[in-house]
Enzyme design. Structure first.
Site, mmCIF file in Angstrom:
data_model
loop_
_atom_site.group_PDB
_atom_site.id
_atom_site.type_symbol
_atom_site.label_atom_id
_atom_site.label_comp_id
_atom_site.label_asym_id
_atom_site.label_seq_id
_atom_site.Cartn_x
_atom_site.Cartn_y
_atom_site.Cartn_z
ATOM 1 N N MET A 1 9.913 133.886 13.262
ATOM 2 C CA MET A 1 8.899 133.431 12.302
ATOM 3 C C MET A 1 9.050 131.931 12.025
ATOM 4 O O MET A 1 9.913 131.267 12.580
ATOM 5 C CB MET A 1 9.017 134.222 11.006
ATOM 6 C CG MET A 1 8.379 135.589 11.064
ATOM 7 S SD MET A 1 8.415 136.371 9.432
ATOM 8 C CE MET A 1 7.305 137.747 9.721
ATOM 9 N N ARG B 1 5.916 130.296 10.596
ATOM 10 C CA ARG B 1 4.525 129.862 10.451
ATOM 11 C C ARG B 1 4.244 128.707 11.409
ATOM 12 O O ARG B 1 4.258 128.931 12.609
ATOM 13 C CB ARG B 1 4.222 129.477 8.997
ATOM 14 C CG ARG B 1 2.750 129.544 8.662
ATOM 15 C CD ARG B 1 2.494 129.176 7.223
ATOM 16 N NE ARG B 1 3.032 130.149 6.293
ATOM 17 C CZ ARG B 1 2.380 131.224 5.898
ATOM 18 N NH1 ARG B 1 1.162 131.462 6.321
ATOM 19 N NH2 ARG B 1 2.915 132.061 5.051
ATOM 20 N N GLY C 1 5.155 135.091 0.841
ATOM 21 C CA GLY C 1 6.123 135.915 1.577
ATOM 22 C C GLY C 1 7.460 135.948 0.849
ATOM 23 O O GLY C 1 7.939 134.919 0.378
ATOM 24 N N GLY D 1 23.445 129.994 20.849
ATOM 25 C CA GLY D 1 23.749 129.531 22.209
ATOM 26 C C GLY D 1 22.634 129.840 23.194
ATOM 27 O O GLY D 1 22.887 130.069 24.380
ATOM 28 N N ASP E 1 9.870 125.011 5.541
ATOM 29 C CA ASP E 1 8.863 124.019 5.935
ATOM 30 C C ASP E 1 8.351 123.160 4.781
ATOM 31 O O ASP E 1 7.290 122.555 4.898
ATOM 32 C CB ASP E 1 7.681 124.732 6.618
ATOM 33 C CG ASP E 1 7.036 125.773 5.722
ATOM 34 O OD1 ASP E 1 7.610 126.111 4.666
ATOM 35 O OD2 ASP E 1 5.958 126.265 6.067
ATOM 36 N N ARG F 1 18.239 139.266 32.910
ATOM 37 C CA ARG F 1 16.826 139.064 32.545
ATOM 38 C C ARG F 1 16.605 137.770 31.771
ATOM 39 O O ARG F 1 17.537 137.217 31.186
ATOM 40 C CB ARG F 1 16.361 140.227 31.665
ATOM 41 C CG ARG F 1 16.061 141.462 32.470
ATOM 42 C CD ARG F 1 15.768 142.642 31.569
ATOM 43 N NE ARG F 1 15.279 143.749 32.367
ATOM 44 C CZ ARG F 1 15.312 145.011 31.976
ATOM 45 N NH1 ARG F 1 15.818 145.336 30.810
ATOM 46 N NH2 ARG F 1 14.829 145.952 32.753
ATOM 47 N N ASP G 1 10.762 129.913 6.016
ATOM 48 C CA ASP G 1 10.266 128.967 7.027
ATOM 49 C C ASP G 1 10.935 127.583 6.952
ATOM 50 O O ASP G 1 10.891 126.830 7.921
ATOM 51 C CB ASP G 1 8.751 128.779 6.881
ATOM 52 C CG ASP G 1 7.983 130.073 7.027
ATOM 53 O OD1 ASP G 1 8.537 131.011 7.634
ATOM 54 O OD2 ASP G 1 6.841 130.156 6.544
ATOM 55 N N ARG H 1 -0.012 137.884 -1.928
ATOM 56 C CA ARG H 1 -0.855 136.723 -1.612
ATOM 57 C C ARG H 1 -2.184 137.041 -2.298
ATOM 58 O O ARG H 1 -2.884 137.964 -1.902
ATOM 59 C CB ARG H 1 -1.026 136.575 -0.100
ATOM 60 C CG ARG H 1 0.308 136.434 0.647
ATOM 61 C CD ARG H 1 0.100 136.038 2.083
ATOM 62 N NE ARG H 1 1.280 136.230 2.917
ATOM 63 C CZ ARG H 1 2.296 135.360 3.012
ATOM 64 N NH1 ARG H 1 2.287 134.255 2.324
ATOM 65 N NH2 ARG H 1 3.316 135.609 3.817
ATOM 66 N N SER I 1 21.214 135.072 33.322
ATOM 67 C CA SER I 1 20.287 135.566 32.303
ATOM 68 C C SER I 1 19.977 134.399 31.379
ATOM 69 O O SER I 1 20.763 133.461 31.286
ATOM 70 C CB SER I 1 20.916 136.701 31.499
ATOM 71 O OG SER I 1 21.947 136.199 30.689
ATOM 72 N N ASP J 1 4.649 127.205 0.657
ATOM 73 C CA ASP J 1 3.541 126.272 0.718
ATOM 74 C C ASP J 1 2.284 126.712 -0.057
ATOM 75 O O ASP J 1 1.787 125.999 -0.937
ATOM 76 C CB ASP J 1 3.224 126.204 2.220
ATOM 77 C CG ASP J 1 2.398 125.030 2.561
ATOM 78 O OD1 ASP J 1 2.780 123.931 2.174
ATOM 79 O OD2 ASP J 1 1.339 125.245 3.182
ATOM 80 N N SER K 1 1.912 129.053 -2.285
ATOM 81 C CA SER K 1 2.170 129.307 -3.704
ATOM 82 C C SER K 1 2.199 127.997 -4.481
ATOM 83 O O SER K 1 1.684 127.910 -5.602
ATOM 84 C CB SER K 1 3.512 130.010 -3.883
ATOM 85 O OG SER K 1 3.588 131.099 -3.004
ATOM 86 N N THR L 1 11.102 130.323 0.731
ATOM 87 C CA THR L 1 10.471 130.730 1.992
ATOM 88 C C THR L 1 11.498 130.670 3.111
ATOM 89 O O THR L 1 12.325 129.758 3.140
ATOM 90 C CB THR L 1 9.267 129.833 2.357
ATOM 91 O OG1 THR L 1 8.916 130.070 3.733
ATOM 92 C CG2 THR L 1 9.543 128.352 2.203
ATOM 93 N N ALA M 1 18.729 133.098 -12.019
ATOM 94 C CA ALA M 1 19.154 131.771 -12.498
ATOM 95 C C ALA M 1 18.137 131.177 -13.471
ATOM 96 O O ALA M 1 18.509 130.606 -14.497
ATOM 97 C CB ALA M 1 19.364 130.842 -11.304
HETATM 98 O O1 F6P Z 1 5.944 132.288 5.145
HETATM 99 C C1 F6P Z 1 6.837 133.300 5.467
HETATM 100 C C2 F6P Z 1 6.338 134.124 6.613
HETATM 101 O O2 F6P Z 1 7.303 135.118 6.882
HETATM 102 C C3 F6P Z 1 5.978 133.346 7.881
HETATM 103 O O3 F6P Z 1 7.130 133.017 8.631
HETATM 104 C C4 F6P Z 1 5.043 134.306 8.545
HETATM 105 O O4 F6P Z 1 4.153 133.613 9.394
HETATM 106 C C5 F6P Z 1 4.300 134.929 7.392
HETATM 107 O O5 F6P Z 1 5.131 134.782 6.263
HETATM 108 C C6 F6P Z 1 3.967 136.391 7.561
HETATM 109 O O6 F6P Z 1 3.246 136.802 6.448
HETATM 110 P P1 F6P Z 1 2.929 138.317 6.095
HETATM 111 O O7 F6P Z 1 4.211 138.970 5.665
HETATM 112 O O8 F6P Z 1 1.942 138.235 4.989
HETATM 113 O O9 F6P Z 1 2.423 138.946 7.338
#
Ligand code: F6P
Length: 326
Positions: free
Chosen positions: A173, A175, A14, A189, A133, A166, A131, A75, A219, A106, A108, A129, A25
């Site tokens: 996102m 993952r 992604g 907040g 993560d 509401r 994420d 990918r 809300s 991850d 990659s 990424t 760089a």
């Molecule tokens: O890893 C980055 C990410 O944006 C995740 O947060 C998400 O789950 C995934 O890629 C979505 O992947 P794609 O763009 O292939 O749908």
């Protein structure tokens, strides 16, 4: 180990804002240190299908401010099979590429690790990424920009949530990780963040409802990490509609909006530091490591650790969110 003369560079998985700053760089630090650079298009796919071009310093002019990746990304299924990796290696040899710098998440880095082990190729990874993560680095390239985008979006949703009184579930996102949801909730907040790291321990929704959301307001905004463990924003809204029909519930899924946009200064600087560090690492003879940032210091994290150890969330942030949402 043979002397490295030419470095191949690719972005994979992604895309994330700041990848271009990292490409710049790596390219410029490499050229500065006397290496040749080859840009590989579409991640591992381009390595397999031979989409490889010479990269000069001009190739990376005027890109630091742009989101996405000028090298494109993919990918790649072919690279998960041995034959694909063999083809990739043959193309590396054809272009005299001695080492690779891989910018990605991850998946990659998992591919990089396997490739490096099979074909004895020196590879350095940069964590790219949204994420956040990857274990061993406090921040990944793109995370800060995505977090700011989440905050920007939630600020706007708050206006309409307040006017209509509401309850909004906003899905972000990440993952399988809750960094964007948790820190996005603190920054905007919000009342709560429902994240996979906690979902297995307690029924976060039941706890929230029991506490009556925020008592002083009419809300509420709850950020939900996209993971199947949380049930996602749709799943939670469905539950509330059934179990607590007194709430007027709406759902917003931020989706790929979070992946775009001009990178923040923080992401550009992180990408620039990490890109330069990747070349330093290759000069020192390092291989099969990811560049990390721990307490503002550059660190080298073996691929195995970066991929396999799960990065913990900071429990004090969960507590702060709870405390500030009374
Ligand atoms: O890893 C980055 C990410 O944006 C995740 O947060 C998400 O789950 C995934 O890629 C979505 O992947 P794609 O763009 O292939 O749908």
């Amino acid at each position: 180990m043979a002397k490295i003369k030419t470095i191949g560079l690719l972005t994979s998985g992604g895309d994330a804002p700041g990848m271009n700053a990292a490409i710049r760089a790596v390219t410029r630090s490499a050229i500065y240190n006397g290496f040749k650079v080859k840009g590989i298009y579409r991640g591992y796919k381009g390595l397999v299908t031979d989409e490889i071009v010479d990269f000069k310093t001009q190739n990376v002019s005027n890109i630091i401010q742009h989101g996405g990746t000028i090298l494109k990304t993919a990918r790649c299924k072919e690279f998960t099979a041995f034959e694909g990796r063999q083809q990739a290696y043959d193309n590396m040899r054809k272009h005299d590429i001695d080492a690779l710098v891989v910018i990605g998440g991850d998946g990659s880095l998992t591919g990089a690790r396997e490739f490096a082990a099979e074909f004895d190729v020196p590879i350095v990874g940069l964590p790219g990424t949204i994420d956040n993560d990857l274990y061993g680095t406090d921040h990944t390239i793109g995370y800060d920009t995505a977090l700011n985008t989440v905050m920007w979006c939630v600020d706007r949703i708050r206006d309409t949530a307040g006017s209509h009184e509401r309850l909004f579930f906003i899905e972000v996102m990440g993952r399988n990780a809750g960094f964007l949801a948790l820190n996005g909730a603190i920054a905007s907040g919000a009342e709560a963040a429902i994240i996979p790291e906690i979902s297995t321990e307690v029924d976060q929704l039941a706890e929230l409802i029991q506490n009556g959301f925020r008592k002083s307001k009419n809300s509420s905004i709850v950020l939900v990490a996209e993971s199947p463990i949380t049930g996602g924003a749709m799943g939670l809204a469905e539950r509330v509609r059934k179990e607590f029909p007194q709430y007027d519930v709406r759902v917003t899924i931020l989706g790929h909006l979070q992946r775009g946009g001009s990178p923040t200064a923080r992401d550009r600087i992180l990408a620039s530091r990490m890109g330069a560090a990747a070349i330093d690492a290759l000069l020192e003879g390092q291989r099969n490591v990811m560049i990390g940032d721990a307490n503002d210091e550059i660190v080298l994290v073996p691929f195995g650790r970066a991929i396999h150890k799960s990065k913990p969330i900071d429990p004090s942030l969960v507590e702060i969110l709870r405390r500030l949402s009374i």
